[in-house]
Design a protein around this motif. Structure first.
Motif, PDB file in Angstrom:
ATOM      1  N   LEU A  15       0.880  -1.160   0.000  1.00  0.00           N
ATOM      2  CA  LEU A  15       0.000   0.000   0.000  1.00  0.00           C
ATOM      3  C   LEU A  15       0.921   1.214   0.000  1.00  0.00           C
ATOM      4  N   ILE A  16       0.828   2.024  -1.049  1.00  0.00           N
ATOM      5  CA  ILE A  16       1.692   3.188  -1.224  1.00  0.00           C
ATOM      6  C   ILE A  16       0.781   4.413  -1.128  1.00  0.00           C
ATOM      7  N   THR A  17       1.011   5.256  -0.125  1.00  0.00           N
ATOM      8  CA  THR A  17       0.114   6.376   0.165  1.00  0.00           C
ATOM      9  C   THR A  17       0.875   7.687   0.032  1.00  0.00           C
ATOM     10  N   ASP A  18       0.296   8.638  -0.711  1.00  0.00           N
ATOM     11  CA  ASP A  18       0.945   9.944  -0.824  1.00  0.00           C
ATOM     12  C   ASP A  18       0.326  10.928   0.170  1.00  0.00           C
ATOM     13  N   ALA A  19       0.799  12.171   0.166  1.00  0.00           N
ATOM     14  CA  ALA A  19       0.351  13.173   1.138  1.00  0.00           C
ATOM     15  C   ALA A  19      -1.103  13.601   0.915  1.00  0.00           C
ATOM     16  N   ASN A  20      -1.676  13.263  -0.226  1.00  0.00           N
ATOM     17  CA  ASN A  20      -3.095  13.542  -0.492  1.00  0.00           C
ATOM     18  C   ASN A  20      -3.978  12.365  -0.093  1.00  0.00           C
ATOM     19  N   ASP A  21      -3.399  11.378   0.592  1.00  0.00           N
ATOM     20  CA  ASP A  21      -4.075  10.145   0.985  1.00  0.00           C
ATOM     21  C   ASP A  21      -4.564   9.320  -0.201  1.00  0.00           C
TER      22      ASP A  21
ATOM     23  N   ILE B  32       5.997  13.810  -0.308  1.00  0.00           N
ATOM     24  CA  ILE B  32       6.041  12.957   0.876  1.00  0.00           C
ATOM     25  C   ILE B  32       5.002  11.850   0.736  1.00  0.00           C
ATOM     26  N   GLY B  33       5.354  10.684   1.203  1.00  0.00           N
ATOM     27  CA  GLY B  33       4.409   9.572   1.240  1.00  0.00           C
ATOM     28  C   GLY B  33       5.007   8.450   2.061  1.00  0.00           C
ATOM     29  N   TYR B  34       4.316   7.329   2.061  1.00  0.00           N
ATOM     30  CA  TYR B  34       4.862   6.179   2.767  1.00  0.00           C
ATOM     31  C   TYR B  34       4.370   4.895   2.127  1.00  0.00           C
ATOM     32  N   MET B  35       5.084   3.828   2.429  1.00  0.00           N
ATOM     33  CA  MET B  35       4.742   2.498   1.942  1.00  0.00           C
ATOM     34  C   MET B  35       4.684   1.552   3.119  1.00  0.00           C
ATOM     35  N   GLU B  36       3.819   0.576   3.030  1.00  0.00           N
ATOM     36  CA  GLU B  36       3.759  -0.516   3.996  1.00  0.00           C
ATOM     37  C   GLU B  36       3.181  -1.713   3.265  1.00  0.00           C
ATOM     38  N   GLY B  37       3.381  -2.886   3.826  1.00  0.00           N
ATOM     39  CA  GLY B  37       2.857  -4.056   3.142  1.00  0.00           C
ATOM     40  C   GLY B  37       3.229  -5.348   3.823  1.00  0.00           C
TER      41      GLY B  37
ATOM     42  N   PRO C   9       2.669 -24.778   3.275  1.00  0.00           N
ATOM     43  CA  PRO C   9       1.902 -23.729   3.953  1.00  0.00           C
ATOM     44  C   PRO C   9       2.644 -22.392   3.949  1.00  0.00           C
ATOM     45  N   THR C  10       1.892 -21.322   3.821  1.00  0.00           N
ATOM     46  CA  THR C  10       2.479 -19.983   3.760  1.00  0.00           C
ATOM     47  C   THR C  10       2.454 -19.300   5.119  1.00  0.00           C
ATOM     48  N   PHE C  11       3.262 -18.260   5.239  1.00  0.00           N
ATOM     49  CA  PHE C  11       3.183 -17.349   6.369  1.00  0.00           C
ATOM     50  C   PHE C  11       3.399 -15.940   5.846  1.00  0.00           C
ATOM     51  N   GLU C  12       2.900 -14.967   6.583  1.00  0.00           N
ATOM     52  CA  GLU C  12       2.945 -13.566   6.158  1.00  0.00           C
ATOM     53  C   GLU C  12       3.934 -12.801   7.031  1.00  0.00           C
ATOM     54  N   VAL C  13       4.785 -12.014   6.388  1.00  0.00           N
ATOM     55  CA  VAL C  13       5.741 -11.171   7.094  1.00  0.00           C
ATOM     56  C   VAL C  13       5.333  -9.717   6.862  1.00  0.00           C
ATOM     57  N   PRO C  14       4.907  -9.018   7.913  1.00  0.00           N
ATOM     58  CA  PRO C  14       4.526  -7.617   7.737  1.00  0.00           C
ATOM     59  C   PRO C  14       5.742  -6.737   7.466  1.00  0.00           C
ATOM     60  N   ILE C  15       5.542  -5.727   6.635  1.00  0.00           N
ATOM     61  CA  ILE C  15       6.585  -4.742   6.352  1.00  0.00           C
ATOM     62  C   ILE C  15       6.102  -3.431   6.957  1.00  0.00           C
ATOM     63  N   PRO C  16       6.722  -2.981   8.042  1.00  0.00           N
ATOM     64  CA  PRO C  16       6.280  -1.745   8.686  1.00  0.00           C
ATOM     65  C   PRO C  16       6.381  -0.551   7.735  1.00  0.00           C
ATOM     66  N   ALA C  17       5.559   0.454   7.980  1.00  0.00           N
ATOM     67  CA  ALA C  17       5.549   1.652   7.143  1.00  0.00           C
ATOM     68  C   ALA C  17       6.915   2.336   7.142  1.00  0.00           C
ATOM     69  N   PHE C  18       7.302   2.819   5.968  1.00  0.00           N
ATOM     70  CA  PHE C  18       8.512   3.626   5.841  1.00  0.00           C
ATOM     71  C   PHE C  18       8.199   4.803   4.931  1.00  0.00           C
ATOM     72  N   THR C  19       8.879   5.921   5.178  1.00  0.00           N
ATOM     73  CA  THR C  19       8.562   7.148   4.445  1.00  0.00           C
ATOM     74  C   THR C  19       9.335   7.242   3.138  1.00  0.00           C
ATOM     75  N   LEU C  20       8.705   7.913   2.217  1.00  0.00           N
ATOM     76  CA  LEU C  20       9.313   8.327   0.961  1.00  0.00           C
ATOM     77  C   LEU C  20       9.213   9.851   0.979  1.00  0.00           C
ATOM     78  N   HIS C  21      10.355  10.553   0.847  1.00  0.00           N
ATOM     79  CA  HIS C  21      10.301  12.005   0.877  1.00  0.00           C
ATOM     80  C   HIS C  21      11.518  12.597   0.195  1.00  0.00           C
ATOM     81  N   THR C  22      11.331  13.792  -0.338  1.00  0.00           N
ATOM     82  CA  THR C  22      12.456  14.510  -0.925  1.00  0.00           C
ATOM     83  C   THR C  22      13.368  14.978   0.209  1.00  0.00           C
ATOM     84  N   PRO C  23      14.619  15.305  -0.099  1.00  0.00           N
ATOM     85  CA  PRO C  23      15.564  15.670   0.971  1.00  0.00           C
ATOM     86  C   PRO C  23      15.113  16.855   1.828  1.00  0.00           C
TER      87      PRO C  23
END
Length: 137
Positions: A55-61, A96-101, A119-133
């Motif tokens: 899920l990739i979310t920008d600053a406009n949601d 600015i935005g963030y990704m998680e998955g 059998p499968t298992f799921e590994v969560p990826i915590p949210a991390f930011t994407l932003h210009t310097p």
């Protein structure tokens, strides 16, 4: 395949992000980022990454949802004590935005059984930011 109990804490996820100004056009609302992810396996068994969900979310949601097999065209098997690193990218309409998955994985034992039969298992990826310097200053 059903999910299995697996200590997902034994699968480490480390993310490093980079803004790519040469691939961006802020005046047109295109901000492109690279992200490098290292997946580490601290378990006693080999694991295989089968698919991803982002899920990739920008600053406009505005949310982009991405699902697919593997990562960068691979479904890597990660032996015990080893890691797999890859780089991919995302483009947002804001600075600015963030990704998680999550990653969907299997324990690759026994190796002679096809991964789709394990059998499968799921590994969560915590949210991390994407932003210009300068976006967070």
């Amino acid at each position: 395949m059903p999910n299995i109990p697996f200590k997902t804490s034994l699968i480490g996820i480390n993310v490093v992000t980079t803004y790519l100004p040469s691939h961006s056009s802020p005046t047109e609302g295109h901000y492109t980022y690279a992200y490098t992810i290292t997946i580490s396996n601290a378990s006693d068994s080999p694991v295989q990454l089968l698919s991803r969900h982002w899920l990739i979310t920008d600053a406009n949601d505005e949310i982009q949802e991405v699902r697919g097999a593997g990562v960068v065209g691979e479904q890597p098997i990660i032996p015990p004590g080893e890691s797999f690193r890859y780089t991919s990218g995302a483009t947002l309409e804001t600075a600015i935005g963030y990704m998680e998955g999550s990653y969907f994985m299997v324990v690759r034992e026994p190796m002679n059984v096809p991964p789709e039969d394990l059998p499968t298992f799921e590994v969560p990826i915590p949210a991390f930011t994407l932003h210009t310097p300068t976006a967070l200053n």
